[in-house]
Each structure stands twice: as C-alpha cells, then as structure tokens.
Design a protein around this motif. Structure first.
Motif, PDB file in Angstrom:
ATOM      1  N   GLU A 159       0.825  -1.202   0.000  1.00 20.52           N
ATOM      2  CA  GLU A 159       0.000   0.000   0.000  1.00 20.52           C
ATOM      3  C   GLU A 159       0.861   1.253   0.000  1.00 20.52           C
ATOM      4  O   GLU A 159       0.561   2.232  -0.698  1.00 20.52           O
ATOM      5  CB  GLU A 159      -0.921  -0.013   1.218  1.00 20.52           C
ATOM      6  CG  GLU A 159      -1.817   1.199   1.349  1.00 20.52           C
ATOM      7  CD  GLU A 159      -2.802   1.360   0.212  1.00 20.52           C
ATOM      8  OE1 GLU A 159      -3.331   2.479   0.053  1.00 20.52           O
ATOM      9  OE2 GLU A 159      -3.036   0.382  -0.531  1.00 20.52           O
ATOM     10  N   GLU A 160       1.945   1.219   0.792  1.00 24.38           N
ATOM     11  CA  GLU A 160       2.855   2.362   0.796  1.00 24.38           C
ATOM     12  C   GLU A 160       3.502   2.551  -0.568  1.00 24.38           C
ATOM     13  O   GLU A 160       3.660   3.678  -1.047  1.00 24.38           O
ATOM     14  CB  GLU A 160       3.934   2.167   1.865  1.00 24.38           C
ATOM     15  CG  GLU A 160       3.430   2.298   3.290  1.00 24.38           C
ATOM     16  CD  GLU A 160       2.857   3.671   3.579  1.00 24.38           C
ATOM     17  OE1 GLU A 160       3.421   4.665   3.084  1.00 24.38           O
ATOM     18  OE2 GLU A 160       1.827   3.759   4.280  1.00 24.38           O
ATOM     19  N   ALA A 161       3.872   1.416  -1.199  1.00 28.52           N
ATOM     20  CA  ALA A 161       4.462   1.498  -2.538  1.00 28.52           C
ATOM     21  C   ALA A 161       3.457   2.054  -3.540  1.00 28.52           C
ATOM     22  O   ALA A 161       3.802   2.844  -4.420  1.00 28.52           O
ATOM     23  CB  ALA A 161       4.955   0.119  -2.979  1.00 28.52           C
ATOM     24  N   ARG A 162       2.177   1.625  -3.379  1.00 29.20           N
ATOM     25  CA  ARG A 162       1.136   2.125  -4.286  1.00 29.20           C
ATOM     26  C   ARG A 162       0.945   3.627  -4.109  1.00 29.20           C
ATOM     27  O   ARG A 162       0.841   4.382  -5.088  1.00 29.20           O
ATOM     28  CB  ARG A 162      -0.186   1.402  -4.020  1.00 29.20           C
ATOM     29  CG  ARG A 162      -1.299   1.760  -5.008  1.00 29.20           C
ATOM     30  CD  ARG A 162      -2.643   1.338  -4.501  1.00 29.20           C
ATOM     31  NE  ARG A 162      -3.019   2.081  -3.317  1.00 29.20           N
ATOM     32  CZ  ARG A 162      -3.488   3.336  -3.343  1.00 29.20           C
ATOM     33  NH1 ARG A 162      -3.618   3.976  -4.496  1.00 29.20           N
ATOM     34  NH2 ARG A 162      -3.827   3.944  -2.232  1.00 29.20           N
ATOM     35  N   LYS A 163       0.915   4.070  -2.823  1.00 26.58           N
ATOM     36  CA  LYS A 163       0.759   5.496  -2.563  1.00 26.58           C
ATOM     37  C   LYS A 163       1.944   6.285  -3.109  1.00 26.58           C
ATOM     38  O   LYS A 163       1.780   7.369  -3.666  1.00 26.58           O
ATOM     39  CB  LYS A 163       0.612   5.729  -1.064  1.00 26.58           C
ATOM     40  CG  LYS A 163      -0.706   5.244  -0.475  1.00 26.58           C
ATOM     41  CD  LYS A 163      -0.768   5.520   1.012  1.00 26.58           C
ATOM     42  CE  LYS A 163      -2.094   5.047   1.608  1.00 26.58           C
ATOM     43  NZ  LYS A 163      -2.153   5.286   3.074  1.00 26.58           N
ATOM     44  N   GLN A 164       3.151   5.720  -2.935  1.00 26.37           N
ATOM     45  CA  GLN A 164       4.339   6.406  -3.440  1.00 26.37           C
ATOM     46  C   GLN A 164       4.317   6.481  -4.958  1.00 26.37           C
ATOM     47  O   GLN A 164       4.663   7.518  -5.554  1.00 26.37           O
ATOM     48  CB  GLN A 164       5.601   5.677  -2.976  1.00 26.37           C
ATOM     49  CG  GLN A 164       6.904   6.366  -3.366  1.00 26.37           C
ATOM     50  CD  GLN A 164       7.030   7.747  -2.774  1.00 26.37           C
ATOM     51  OE1 GLN A 164       6.789   7.935  -1.580  1.00 26.37           O
ATOM     52  NE2 GLN A 164       7.401   8.736  -3.587  1.00 26.37           N
ATOM     53  N   ALA A 165       3.894   5.365  -5.585  1.00 29.25           N
ATOM     54  CA  ALA A 165       3.815   5.350  -7.046  1.00 29.25           C
ATOM     55  C   ALA A 165       2.789   6.363  -7.544  1.00 29.25           C
ATOM     56  O   ALA A 165       3.003   7.041  -8.552  1.00 29.25           O
ATOM     57  CB  ALA A 165       3.461   3.947  -7.541  1.00 29.25           C
ATOM     58  N   GLU A 166       1.655   6.474  -6.809  1.00 31.95           N
ATOM     59  CA  GLU A 166       0.635   7.440  -7.202  1.00 31.95           C
ATOM     60  C   GLU A 166       1.156   8.867  -7.044  1.00 31.95           C
ATOM     61  O   GLU A 166       0.921   9.723  -7.900  1.00 31.95           O
ATOM     62  CB  GLU A 166      -0.615   7.242  -6.341  1.00 31.95           C
ATOM     63  CG  GLU A 166      -1.752   8.211  -6.633  1.00 31.95           C
ATOM     64  CD  GLU A 166      -2.346   8.075  -8.019  1.00 31.95           C
ATOM     65  OE1 GLU A 166      -3.078   8.992  -8.437  1.00 31.95           O
ATOM     66  OE2 GLU A 166      -2.072   7.054  -8.691  1.00 31.95           O
ATOM     67  N   ALA A 167       1.879   9.105  -5.942  1.00 35.46           N
ATOM     68  CA  ALA A 167       2.455  10.434  -5.745  1.00 35.46           C
ATOM     69  C   ALA A 167       3.489  10.746  -6.824  1.00 35.46           C
ATOM     70  O   ALA A 167       3.538  11.871  -7.349  1.00 35.46           O
ATOM     71  CB  ALA A 167       3.096  10.529  -4.359  1.00 35.46           C
ATOM     72  N   ASP A 168       4.307   9.744  -7.165  1.00 38.00           N
ATOM     73  CA  ASP A 168       5.299   9.936  -8.230  1.00 38.00           C
ATOM     74  C   ASP A 168       4.613  10.198  -9.565  1.00 38.00           C
ATOM     75  O   ASP A 168       5.075  11.019 -10.363  1.00 38.00           O
ATOM     76  CB  ASP A 168       6.203   8.705  -8.336  1.00 38.00           C
ATOM     77  CG  ASP A 168       7.120   8.547  -7.136  1.00 38.00           C
ATOM     78  OD1 ASP A 168       7.302   9.538  -6.401  1.00 38.00           O
ATOM     79  OD2 ASP A 168       7.641   7.441  -6.928  1.00 38.00           O
ATOM     80  N   ARG A 169       3.497   9.465  -9.797  1.00 35.80           N
ATOM     81  CA  ARG A 169       2.771   9.657 -11.056  1.00 35.80           C
ATOM     82  C   ARG A 169       2.220  11.077 -11.147  1.00 35.80           C
ATOM     83  O   ARG A 169       2.312  11.732 -12.189  1.00 35.80           O
ATOM     84  CB  ARG A 169       1.625   8.656 -11.153  1.00 35.80           C
ATOM     85  CG  ARG A 169       0.841   8.739 -12.460  1.00 35.80           C
ATOM     86  CD  ARG A 169      -0.412   7.893 -12.413  1.00 35.80           C
ATOM     87  NE  ARG A 169      -1.351   8.381 -11.441  1.00 35.80           N
ATOM     88  CZ  ARG A 169      -2.172   9.415 -11.645  1.00 35.80           C
ATOM     89  NH1 ARG A 169      -2.147  10.066 -12.800  1.00 35.80           N
ATOM     90  NH2 ARG A 169      -3.012   9.806 -10.713  1.00 35.80           N
ATOM     91  N   ILE A 170       1.675  11.573 -10.023  1.00 34.50           N
ATOM     92  CA  ILE A 170       1.125  12.927 -10.023  1.00 34.50           C
ATOM     93  C   ILE A 170       2.225  13.949 -10.256  1.00 34.50           C
ATOM     94  O   ILE A 170       2.060  14.909 -11.029  1.00 34.50           O
ATOM     95  CB  ILE A 170       0.390  13.194  -8.695  1.00 34.50           C
ATOM     96  CG1 ILE A 170      -0.869  12.314  -8.605  1.00 34.50           C
ATOM     97  CG2 ILE A 170       0.016  14.663  -8.569  1.00 34.50           C
ATOM     98  CD1 ILE A 170      -1.568  12.388  -7.278  1.00 34.50           C
ATOM     99  N   ARG A 171       3.376  13.741  -9.578  1.00 32.34           N
ATOM    100  CA  ARG A 171       4.497  14.675  -9.781  1.00 32.34           C
ATOM    101  C   ARG A 171       4.982  14.628 -11.226  1.00 32.34           C
ATOM    102  O   ARG A 171       5.317  15.663 -11.815  1.00 32.34           O
ATOM    103  CB  ARG A 171       5.636  14.328  -8.827  1.00 32.34           C
ATOM    104  CG  ARG A 171       5.400  14.781  -7.399  1.00 32.34           C
ATOM    105  CD  ARG A 171       6.676  14.739  -6.584  1.00 32.34           C
ATOM    106  NE  ARG A 171       7.138  13.377  -6.407  1.00 32.34           N
ATOM    107  CZ  ARG A 171       6.798  12.613  -5.377  1.00 32.34           C
ATOM    108  NH1 ARG A 171       5.976  13.076  -4.453  1.00 32.34           N
ATOM    109  NH2 ARG A 171       7.266  11.385  -5.266  1.00 32.34           N
ATOM    110  N   LEU A 172       5.018  13.407 -11.811  1.00 32.18           N
ATOM    111  CA  LEU A 172       5.442  13.277 -13.199  1.00 32.18           C
ATOM    112  C   LEU A 172       4.471  13.987 -14.133  1.00 32.18           C
ATOM    113  O   LEU A 172       4.884  14.712 -15.043  1.00 32.18           O
ATOM    114  CB  LEU A 172       5.556  11.799 -13.577  1.00 32.18           C
ATOM    115  CG  LEU A 172       5.864  11.508 -15.054  1.00 32.18           C
ATOM    116  CD1 LEU A 172       7.212  12.102 -15.448  1.00 32.18           C
ATOM    117  CD2 LEU A 172       5.839  10.004 -15.325  1.00 32.18           C
TER     118      LEU A 172
END
Length: 425
Positions: A159-172
C-alpha cells in the motif's frame, strides 16, 4: 515365516519381531498419556467455565501448575483482557446456543507475554440431554500469527508502494504538464480585426505529446501562425517540437512566405536528424500568414501545408468547406520537399479552423473500430457557423471530451476568425 527346511536369518527374525514390538508399544501408550502430551491444549470445564481438567501441554504453554487452576479458575481467566471480553460477549453465548464452536482466534496469557491460539469448544450432554461440561481444544497459532503479521506487513508495504507510485505519477504528470505548456504559447497575441482561440487536449497526462501551434507578429501588418504534429511521443518528440516552433518563428522573420518557412524547417530537420543518425524525424505542419484589411474588415490568409489535414473555413452564411492542399509532402521526409499553398479571404463572421489528426482519428463506434473522420468534423464545424472563434473552440472542446477513451491521441486546435459586424441601430 521361515522357508521350509531352513533356519531364519538374523534379519528375517528382526523383521518378524518389529510389527509385534510396535503393537506392544501402542498398547503401552495409554489414553491418559496421549491426553497429557498431545500437541494441542485440552481442558474440560463446568458449564460456568470453572476448569475441571487440563492437560500438560496447556499447562506448559501457560507456565502454571495444575493445582493453581483446577477448581480455582475459569477458562476465561486464561485469556487476555480483550480475549476475555470477547469470550463473555460472543464466544460463550454462541456456544450455549449452538452447542459447539470452532476455530476462534484468541490469546492466552503467559508469564512471558501472550500466545495466539485457535479455540474450539463443544458441550457434552447427559443421557437426558442436560448440558454437563464443556470440552475445549486450543491449537498453537504462533506460526499462523507470524504468517498473518508478515502478510499484513507485506500488504502495508504494498500500500505504501502504491501510494508512493501514485504520488510519483502525479508529480510526473505535473512536470510533464509544465514542460508541455512550455512548448505552447502562454497566450495568443491580440490581432487587430481578428479573434483567435486555441486548445490543446492531452490524451495521456503521463506522456509528452508532439502537437504544436503558435500565433505571432511578423511585422506591423502581418501575423504568422502554424500548427502541426511531430511523429512520436515523449522527450524526443518534445525536443523536435521545440526545434520546430523556434525554427518557424525565425524563418518567418527572415522570409514570411509560407513555402519558404516550411522549406527552412525541412532543411533544419535534415541537418539535425538525417545523414545516418539512426533517429529520423518528421512532422506534418501548416504555416500561414494573415493580413487584415481594416478598410473592408476582411482578412487575407496565405498558407502552405506539409502533409497536414486540410484547414476548414467556416463561412458566416454556412457554406463551409475544406481549404484543400493536396500533395504536400511531410516535413523532413526528403531533402527538397514540395509544399502546397492555398489562399482564402475571411469575411466578417468567417473562421479558419486548423486541427491535428487526434480529433479525426478518434474512435467513436461502440466497438471502437470506426473513426470520427474529416467529413464529420466538417459537418460539426459547419454547425458553428457565425459563432466567434472562442465559441467554435469551446464547442470542439466539448466534442473532444465526448469521445471519452475513444480519444487516444493528443489534439491541437486553432481558430482564427473575423468578428461579425454589429448591425447599426
């Protein structure tokens, strides 16, 4: 059994004795010993929960003596505070109603902490059906608890990885949006006697597109404009888009003739990407100039096309059509490309519409196999007859959004219109 006339060998005698020895050992293994040394905990309680009998395995888990428990404590007293509460409010009432209950996860108290167990209980009845006692079995659930905790840690990590990936996606996406915006004009310049409007639709926020447009002054009387589509996506396409935009602007200031501007761009493509570079690049493009006539209110448009879909002229009276430029080669395909020119005059209420193929190649059928097409776009544009350029772009923006997931390519739109004359009172 011995063979006839022969004495049994030493190994044969051992084989004959082995089954008998095993059977004798089983007879010596008393039920009491089995109960005491079972791999799980056993206890019997009265109907009020008072412990009447308990095996050695459970005593070992608890770290207590038999005398401290039998007749002195209830089963619920062996549980942790939370387990005891659950036993009183759920476990015991269900057991009284159902007569048995199994596989309930609880925790027992130990001198060194707590121990997870799976508890099953059954009520033993007398010959007349009255409940006599409760037999309870406890299974060691430490391995299961460790597995569940590891599984929980894995889920939390995922879940933490998913949240981090989502945050990275938004930043990207934010970074790409900023970069994409840097390849387009912040605002369109004010042109005397002309209304202009543009829109850029990003089909994939996580991917840079290659569509572009611009409007800019050439001199005191004329303005230049262009719109096109670079092959490919991503950073490489963005680099080509940047080269295209600044090359066309510079070329127009040197020689505003549309064919000359596209020819300069074609030369720049070949100098940069041809010659065995292994990364050939090309684009479609329309470049033009507009020159307002302040006396008549009309605007003359000269343009040249390099393999781009034809512009649409939306007439005030409704007679709209394509401004055809057939045969123009893609920019960057050959060293000396041929570009096709066209000229039109926009009267008050007329609008020139330029677009990239993302809109005409939108998939519109239910099975997503049919394309929207140029004729459908022409018909839609004709319905906007007489509207100012911003209203035309607004209508086309709504059309793009209506395609939903059928629109899988970026789309650039540019409208240049002559304001309709306001009738005198």
């Amino acid at each position: 059994m011995c063979r006839t006339g022969q004495h049994p060998g030493p190994h044969e005698a051992d084989d004959d004795k082995a089954p008998g020895a095993t059977f004798a050992a089983l007879l010596e293994d008393s039920a009491e010993e089995l109960y005491e040394s079972a791999p799980c905990g056993y206890l019997s309680t009265l109907m009020d929960g008072t412990i009447a009998k308990i095996n050695g395995t459970l005593l070992t888990w608890l770290g207590l003596e038999r005398e401290a428990l039998v007749g002195r404590m209830r089963f619920a007293d062996l549980l942790t505070m939370g387990g005891k509460l659950y036993h009183e409010t759920h476990f015991a009432p269900l057991l009284r109603m159902q007569g048995e209950i199994s596989g309930i996860a609880l925790e027992i108290r130990r001198s060194d902490g707590r121990m997870p167990v799976l508890v099953s209980s059954v009520v033993k009845h007398g010959s007349t059906g009255e409940p006599l006692l409760i037999r309870t079995t406890l299974f060691d659930a430490r391995d299961r608890r460790a597995y569940e905790e590891e599984l929980l840690r894995g889920r939390k990590a995922a879940e933490e990885a998913r949240k981090q990936a989502e945050a990275d996606r938004i930043r990207l996406e934010d970074a790409l949006a900023v970069l994409q915006q840097s390849l387009l004009p912040d605002i369109l310049p004010r042109i005397p006697g002309v209304e202009s409007a543009a829109y850029y639709h990003t089909a994939h926020p996580d991917r840079l597109g290659g569509d572009f447009y611009d409007v800019f002054p050439i001199d005191a009387e004329r303005f230049g404009f262009f719109l096109g589509d670079v092959c490919g996506k991503g950073p490489q396409a963005a680099a080509v888009t940047s080269l295209t935009r600044y090359t066309l602007r510079a070329a127009a200031l040197h020689d505003p003739d549309p064919v000359s501007a596209l020819s300069t761009l074609n030369k720049a493509f070949h100098e940069r990407y041809a010659g065995g570079s292994g990364d050939p690049r090309y684009c479609t493009a329309v470049f033009g100039t507009i020159e307002p006539d302040h006396d008549t209110g009309q605007v003359t448009v000269h343009l040249a096309s390099g393999g781009h879909p034809p512009a649409i002229v939306v007439r005030a009276e409704g007679a709209s059509g394509f401004l055809h430029t057939p045969g123009g080669l893609l920019v960057g395909i050959v060293p000396s490309a041929h570009f096709v020119t066209a000229t039109t005059v926009l009267a008050p209420g007329d609008t020139l519409l330029l677009y990239t193929d993302g809109i005409t190649e939108a998939r519109t059928s239910q099975d997503r196999t049919s394309l929207f097409g140029g004729e459908a776009l022409l018909a839609f544009a004709a319905e906007q007859s007489g509207k100012p350029a911003p209203a035309v772009i607004q209508a086309l923006t709504g059309l793009l959004h209506s395609f939903g997931d059928g629109l899988d390519d970026d789309t650039a739109l540019l409208a240049l219109g002559v304001p309709a004359r306001t009738p005198r009172p």
